[in-house]
Design a protein around this motif. Structure first.
Motif, PDB file in Angstrom:
ATOM      1  N   PRO A  83     -24.786   0.817  27.287  1.00  0.00           N
ATOM      2  CA  PRO A  83     -24.922  -0.096  26.169  1.00  0.00           C
ATOM      3  C   PRO A  83     -24.895  -1.568  26.578  1.00  0.00           C
ATOM      4  N   ARG A  84     -25.581  -2.161  25.705  1.00  0.00           N
ATOM      5  CA  ARG A  84     -25.871  -3.728  25.868  1.00  0.00           C
ATOM      6  C   ARG A  84     -24.501  -3.892  24.898  1.00  0.00           C
ATOM      7  N   LEU A  85     -23.491  -5.041  25.525  1.00  0.00           N
ATOM      8  CA  LEU A  85     -22.611  -5.249  24.474  1.00  0.00           C
ATOM      9  C   LEU A  85     -22.406  -6.734  24.028  1.00  0.00           C
ATOM     10  N   ALA A  86     -23.383  -7.527  24.668  1.00  0.00           N
ATOM     11  CA  ALA A  86     -23.269  -9.059  24.265  1.00  0.00           C
ATOM     12  C   ALA A  86     -23.832  -9.013  22.939  1.00  0.00           C
ATOM     13  N   GLY A  87     -22.951  -9.833  22.017  1.00  0.00           N
ATOM     14  CA  GLY A  87     -23.228 -10.051  20.636  1.00  0.00           C
ATOM     15  C   GLY A  87     -22.942  -8.986  19.412  1.00  0.00           C
ATOM     16  N   LEU A  88     -22.210  -8.038  20.057  1.00  0.00           N
ATOM     17  CA  LEU A  88     -21.626  -6.932  19.157  1.00  0.00           C
ATOM     18  C   LEU A  88     -20.598  -7.604  18.481  1.00  0.00           C
ATOM     19  N   PRO A  89     -20.330  -6.873  17.174  1.00  0.00           N
ATOM     20  CA  PRO A  89     -19.159  -7.363  16.728  1.00  0.00           C
ATOM     21  C   PRO A  89     -17.743  -7.252  17.248  1.00  0.00           C
ATOM     22  N   ALA A  90     -17.036  -7.899  17.302  1.00  0.00           N
ATOM     23  CA  ALA A  90     -15.832  -8.044  17.864  1.00  0.00           C
ATOM     24  C   ALA A  90     -14.847  -6.649  17.210  1.00  0.00           C
ATOM     25  N   GLY A  91     -14.853  -6.575  16.034  1.00  0.00           N
ATOM     26  CA  GLY A  91     -14.223  -5.492  15.433  1.00  0.00           C
ATOM     27  C   GLY A  91     -14.635  -3.967  15.893  1.00  0.00           C
ATOM     28  N   TYR A  92     -16.031  -3.820  15.773  1.00  0.00           N
ATOM     29  CA  TYR A  92     -16.919  -2.839  16.103  1.00  0.00           C
ATOM     30  C   TYR A  92     -16.439  -2.448  17.702  1.00  0.00           C
ATOM     31  N   LEU A  93     -16.775  -3.430  18.442  1.00  0.00           N
ATOM     32  CA  LEU A  93     -16.385  -3.183  19.926  1.00  0.00           C
ATOM     33  C   LEU A  93     -14.754  -2.811  20.236  1.00  0.00           C
ATOM     34  N   THR A  94     -14.015  -3.524  19.496  1.00  0.00           N
ATOM     35  CA  THR A  94     -12.467  -3.046  19.727  1.00  0.00           C
ATOM     36  C   THR A  94     -12.248  -1.568  18.980  1.00  0.00           C
ATOM     37  N   CYS A 165     -33.002   2.044   9.119  1.00  0.00           N
ATOM     38  CA  CYS A 165     -32.120   1.600   9.803  1.00  0.00           C
ATOM     39  C   CYS A 165     -31.453   0.278   9.525  1.00  0.00           C
ATOM     40  N   PHE A 166     -32.322  -0.541   9.227  1.00  0.00           N
ATOM     41  CA  PHE A 166     -32.120  -2.013   8.757  1.00  0.00           C
ATOM     42  C   PHE A 166     -31.349  -2.071   7.370  1.00  0.00           C
ATOM     43  N   SER A 167     -31.362  -1.025   6.474  1.00  0.00           N
ATOM     44  CA  SER A 167     -30.756  -1.100   5.278  1.00  0.00           C
ATOM     45  C   SER A 167     -29.223  -1.137   5.453  1.00  0.00           C
ATOM     46  N   CYS A 168     -28.572  -0.623   6.453  1.00  0.00           N
ATOM     47  CA  CYS A 168     -27.247  -0.672   7.137  1.00  0.00           C
ATOM     48  C   CYS A 168     -27.092  -1.837   7.999  1.00  0.00           C
ATOM     49  N   HIS A 169     -28.062  -2.001   9.208  1.00  0.00           N
ATOM     50  CA  HIS A 169     -27.842  -2.867  10.399  1.00  0.00           C
ATOM     51  C   HIS A 169     -28.521  -4.264  10.309  1.00  0.00           C
ATOM     52  N   GLY A 170     -29.022  -4.468   8.954  1.00  0.00           N
ATOM     53  CA  GLY A 170     -29.469  -5.859   8.789  1.00  0.00           C
ATOM     54  C   GLY A 170     -30.921  -6.063   8.791  1.00  0.00           C
ATOM     55  N   PHE A 180     -21.050  -2.517  11.332  1.00  0.00           N
ATOM     56  CA  PHE A 180     -22.365  -2.088  11.808  1.00  0.00           C
ATOM     57  C   PHE A 180     -22.879  -2.893  12.897  1.00  0.00           C
ATOM     58  N   PRO A 181     -22.919  -2.439  13.968  1.00  0.00           N
ATOM     59  CA  PRO A 181     -23.521  -2.989  15.044  1.00  0.00           C
ATOM     60  C   PRO A 181     -24.983  -3.477  15.244  1.00  0.00           C
ATOM     61  N   SER A 182     -25.389  -4.482  15.875  1.00  0.00           N
ATOM     62  CA  SER A 182     -26.800  -4.790  16.187  1.00  0.00           C
ATOM     63  C   SER A 182     -27.528  -3.570  17.122  1.00  0.00           C
ATOM     64  N   LEU A 183     -28.549  -3.444  16.533  1.00  0.00           N
ATOM     65  CA  LEU A 183     -29.485  -2.302  17.190  1.00  0.00           C
ATOM     66  C   LEU A 183     -30.395  -2.847  18.014  1.00  0.00           C
ATOM     67  N   ALA A 184     -31.031  -4.129  17.643  1.00  0.00           N
ATOM     68  CA  ALA A 184     -32.032  -4.766  18.101  1.00  0.00           C
ATOM     69  C   ALA A 184     -31.879  -5.058  19.643  1.00  0.00           C
ATOM     70  N   GLN A 204     -18.280  11.535  16.351  1.00  0.00           N
ATOM     71  CA  GLN A 204     -17.892  11.593  14.865  1.00  0.00           C
ATOM     72  C   GLN A 204     -17.092  10.490  14.357  1.00  0.00           C
ATOM     73  N   ASN A 205     -17.384   9.408  14.949  1.00  0.00           N
ATOM     74  CA  ASN A 205     -16.585   8.128  14.642  1.00  0.00           C
ATOM     75  C   ASN A 205     -17.248   7.096  13.827  1.00  0.00           C
ATOM     76  N   SER A 206     -18.160   7.528  13.127  1.00  0.00           N
ATOM     77  CA  SER A 206     -18.950   6.702  12.137  1.00  0.00           C
ATOM     78  C   SER A 206     -17.988   6.939  10.656  1.00  0.00           C
ATOM     79  N   PRO A 207     -17.923   5.319  10.183  1.00  0.00           N
ATOM     80  CA  PRO A 207     -17.288   5.231   8.865  1.00  0.00           C
ATOM     81  C   PRO A 207     -17.917   5.985   7.530  1.00  0.00           C
ATOM     82  N   LEU A 208     -17.257   6.842   7.100  1.00  0.00           N
ATOM     83  CA  LEU A 208     -17.767   7.833   6.180  1.00  0.00           C
ATOM     84  C   LEU A 208     -18.823   8.668   6.418  1.00  0.00           C
ATOM     85  N   GLY A 209     -18.868   8.939   7.674  1.00  0.00           N
ATOM     86  CA  GLY A 209     -19.776   9.811   8.159  1.00  0.00           C
ATOM     87  C   GLY A 209     -21.220   9.562   7.980  1.00  0.00           C
ATOM     88  N   LEU A 210     -21.436   8.241   7.793  1.00  0.00           N
ATOM     89  CA  LEU A 210     -22.907   7.722   7.578  1.00  0.00           C
ATOM     90  C   LEU A 210     -23.860   8.102   8.813  1.00  0.00           C
TER      91      LEU A 210
END
Length: 243
Positions: A83-94, A165-170, A180-184, A204-210
């Motif tokens: 995966p591309r990591l550049a620009g993903l949210p710090a909290g998501y990556l951690t 996809c964009f309803s959650c990912h912007g 919610f990480p970037s997908l673009a 299976q590590n998605s918040p609320l099983g989304l």
């Protein structure tokens, strides 16, 4: 570092026992639905210079992790199924690093790496990659139907209870807040592999099983279509360019 954190993230992090914040495998581990915001606090306070050696050069010691750049690229640009990591949210990556550590997410290579990282290093790695910018290097490669992919990303398909996809990912696919990480601009082979993992239950590590629900509603054709479409979009820019 002059970074703001949404108030809920600070409060949740402060209210959790220290053991839960530092040991996601503990009995009182941080729930997935608040983990990204919680880990963001530690990431925003982390010293990113402390992990440069982990990123830039392979270690010779037998107990040291592999260099991140070996797989993810010097600028976090990724390739193919990496995966591309550049620009993903710090909290998501951690959070993902903690999930590899506690078994909530599975990948042999990453499980080996995180077994040699402490919680401070995980937070610093999240902060480091969140601040990177890398030129676009993804392109469609799965033979997906681009029009179908665009429709799924922008509108979803409610005939099969599939949200966009964009309803959650912007609106730009650049992600929203920490969870919610970037997908673009992400590599299509990686996106497709993760969707398949959600669908099969391997991941299976998605918040609320989304994401499990989303993937279960998708056909293989839809997975290829949306993964290829997302690869054509410009990747996110740095979230904190003034730091």
């Amino acid at each position: 570092m002059k970074r703001s954190i949404v108030a809920i993230g600070v409060l949740l992090a402060a209210s959790l026992p220290l053991a839960a914040q530092e040991d996601p495998g503990a009995k009182n581990a941080i729930p997935h639905n608040i983990a990204a915001e919680t880990y963001a606090k530690a990431a925003f306070e982390a010293d990113t210079t402390s992990i440069l050696a982990l990123i830039e050069s392979a270690k010779t010691a037998a107990d040291a992790p592999w260099a991140c750049a070996t797989c993810h690229g010097a600028a976090g640009e990724g390739s193919l199924t990496v995966p591309r990591l550049a620009g993903l949210p710090a909290g998501y990556l951690t959070k993902q690093l903690h999930d590899y550590s506690n078994g909530a997410r599975r990948n042999d290579n990453m499980e080996y790496v995180v077994s040699r990282l402490d919680v401070d290093q995980m937070a610093a790695l999240g902060a480091y990659y969140a601040g990177l910018e890398a030129a676009p290097n993804a392109q469609p490669s799965l033979g997906g139907d681009m029009e179908r992919g665009r429709a799924l990303a922008l509108q979803g398909d409610w005939s099969v209870n599939l949200p966009s996809c964009f309803s959650c990912h912007g609106a730009l696919g650049w992600g929203v807040e920490q969870a919610f990480p970037s997908l673009a601009g992400q590599h299509p082979a990686y996106i497709h592999r993760q969707l398949a993992a959600w669908k099969s239950g391997r991941r299976q590590n998605s918040p609320l099983g989304l994401m499990q629900s989303v993937a279960e509603a998708m056909s293989q054709r839809d997975m290829r279509a949306v993964a290829d479409y997302l690869a054509t979009l410009p990747p996110p820019q740095p979230r904190y360019p003034d730091d």
